[in-house]
Design a protein around this motif. Sequence first.
Motif, mmCIF file in Angstrom:
data_model
loop_
_atom_site.group_PDB
_atom_site.id
_atom_site.type_symbol
_atom_site.label_atom_id
_atom_site.label_comp_id
_atom_site.label_asym_id
_atom_site.label_seq_id
_atom_site.Cartn_x
_atom_site.Cartn_y
_atom_site.Cartn_z
ATOM 1 N N ASP B 32 -0.212 6.704 -10.738
ATOM 2 C CA ASP B 32 -0.436 5.929 -9.513
ATOM 3 C C ASP B 32 0.761 5.033 -9.191
ATOM 4 N N ASP B 97 3.945 14.880 0.983
ATOM 5 C CA ASP B 97 3.783 13.605 0.296
ATOM 6 C C ASP B 97 4.896 12.643 0.694
ATOM 7 N N SER B 101 1.984 9.004 -0.388
ATOM 8 C CA SER B 101 0.562 8.695 -0.283
ATOM 9 C C SER B 101 0.226 7.534 -1.229
ATOM 10 N N ILE B 103 -2.400 6.631 -4.039
ATOM 11 C CA ILE B 103 -3.314 7.392 -4.900
ATOM 12 C C ILE B 103 -3.826 6.501 -6.029
ATOM 13 N N ARG B 135 -7.066 9.544 -2.505
ATOM 14 C CA ARG B 135 -5.760 9.602 -1.835
ATOM 15 C C ARG B 135 -5.919 9.121 -0.409
ATOM 16 N N ARG B 137 -3.337 8.558 3.030
ATOM 17 C CA ARG B 137 -1.942 8.665 3.492
ATOM 18 C C ARG B 137 -1.839 8.450 4.996
ATOM 19 N N THR B 142 -7.866 10.389 4.316
ATOM 20 C CA THR B 142 -8.416 9.944 3.036
ATOM 21 C C THR B 142 -9.152 11.079 2.345
ATOM 22 N N MET B 181 -1.323 15.981 -5.449
ATOM 23 C CA MET B 181 -1.451 14.993 -6.522
ATOM 24 C C MET B 181 -1.734 15.665 -7.856
#
Lengths: 447, 183
Positions: B32, B97, B101, B103, B135, B137, B142, B181
């Motif tokens: 994270d 990404d 994002s 996370i 997640r 972004r 979401t 992810m």
Amino acid sequence: MTSTNLTARNLVDMAEGEISREIFVNAEIYEQEKERIFSRAWLYIGHESQIENPGDYFVSKMGEESVILTRDFAGKIHVFLNSCAHRGMRVCRYDEGNTSAFRCPYHAWTYKTDGTLVGVQDYDNAYQPPFDKSEWGLVEVPQMANYMGTIWATWDENAPPFEEYLGEATVAFDHGFCAWDGSDAGTELLGSTQKWRVPCNWKFIAENFSGDWLHGVSHRSVDLIRLGPSGEVGRRDDFGQLVVNGFPEGHGILYSLYPNKQERTEYAMSPETSEYFQHCWERRLKKLGDKAGTCPLVGTIFPNMSFHAQQPRTLLVSHPTGTNETEMWRTYFVDKSAPESVKQFLREYYMRYSGPAGMTEQDDMENWNYASEASRGMIARRRPYHYKAGLGVGSPHSELPGVVTEQPITSEQNPRFFYKRWADYMDLGSWDELRDAKSVRFWERAS
Amino acid sequence: MTQTALSAERLAYLDLLREVEDFFHHEADLLDEREYDQWLDLLTDDIVYWMPMRKNVSYKNRDQDITAEDDIAWFHDDKETLVKRVRQIQTGVHWADEPISRISHLITNIRLADSVTSLDEGETMVTKCRFLVYRNRLETETDFLIGRREDTLQRVQGELRVARRKIILDQSVLLAKNLTMFF
């Protein structure tokens, strides 16, 4: 916008290569597509290897609607609407399996695998006079086709036969879905289907695979990290020269031409795969001669079935689930006769390339998502999309069918042909009119 | 209030369980906080990182609701592929990404699957846990991805390392548009 402006040909300007954003974001147009496109066109359902034995079934989709692909006990393949004739309940809620009958969990109406209604709750007492069960079977598609193991269906009894619908794009199937060595040894699915939801209009996906060779920057990250199966810069091995190949039926293929005399060094990361590929190439050269190096790279069969035929090898259907949402279904395939170690290597390469965890495809989904999103605004809708690359360049070709544009000219001819045909379907009511619309020298207006 | 002394065996078990919990929480922090290179060091060189797909099957066929190991999966990576995934994010042009994002990994229900009380150098053990990977972004995009994990941990040079990770996501149609992810 008001419904009076919804004539599709006014939204798709082929002479200028400009296409209105409305067709990607307008909910009214999306509703019309369900009737005009997805209730009429031939749609990909599945692969015969998914229903090899009597009683096997695989639940698929046609547009938004669930359908059952099944093989009855006489060996015949059927495609049924997955909805009970009595009260509409989905009669099959398993993804796949084998069964002697589909029994509705709501009121117990029961159908054989050939779709006939054989069981009705309390039939003898409740229905006086008795109704004719033969009129209340599962709704079946009026036309179905099996082409090289791929199963297709249409809801329109007046649609032309599948091979006429495919037109000269059949050549791409013959080149792309045969075994690597060009023989009839066949290909097989690698297994289960990846299904995932993407917040974009379905046409972004269809046009991308019809031959959008200008979107290289989407995949710069995987080119940089050497995703390809030989560990060199790039996300795949060298595939030769690119050729866009478009058809009046709306299909688009991106071909590659590989020089016959050039050595093949693909799949260097896996010596067994590389050796198998080279062995196949030698056989392909003998069998196909000058045409050995002619192979589709990607393509879209109108409206929503796409494929990769080289690296990776996969089938994709972009099932619409809303104006701004699509459910992607991806399966992968390999040569039936490839050694297990080769299948294993290819399976892993395919998975790291495509699908929601595929390093290449991830970036496509981001772009389709936010292209859809950023086109929905009132101001955004006023500006058309730009499809002018290679405008006026395409022409018939000596080697390949359809209309062709070759490197060094990049061209958006295939998306243009796709949307030309899309507009035909949206505006024209009869198959006679649709046939006439494609019989003109369509690329002269279109490119 | 009287204190009952814990047996040595019980204490050893609790100590190992605590070490596993710390390890998973540390791993979640590294992911994270985007310390991907440090995260890669927590994986053995021969790791199998596998997220099978899920199917709608009958109770009778419940053992088939997870795709087999030779079938298509969401992920089926070796270390080399995981390194490529990290390098892709680090290119700065991995649009899925980029911008980055937000996370969070929540790891819970941690159990030692075997009745082990110690893990010596080179030995492996199986652990089970639940994950919730959140997640978010750009503005509103979401995803909540929830499921189980079965990890084989190995003692390497005194430290815990992940030798095998099976990630069982509780979705059949994946509702996230992509899986950029790690789990």
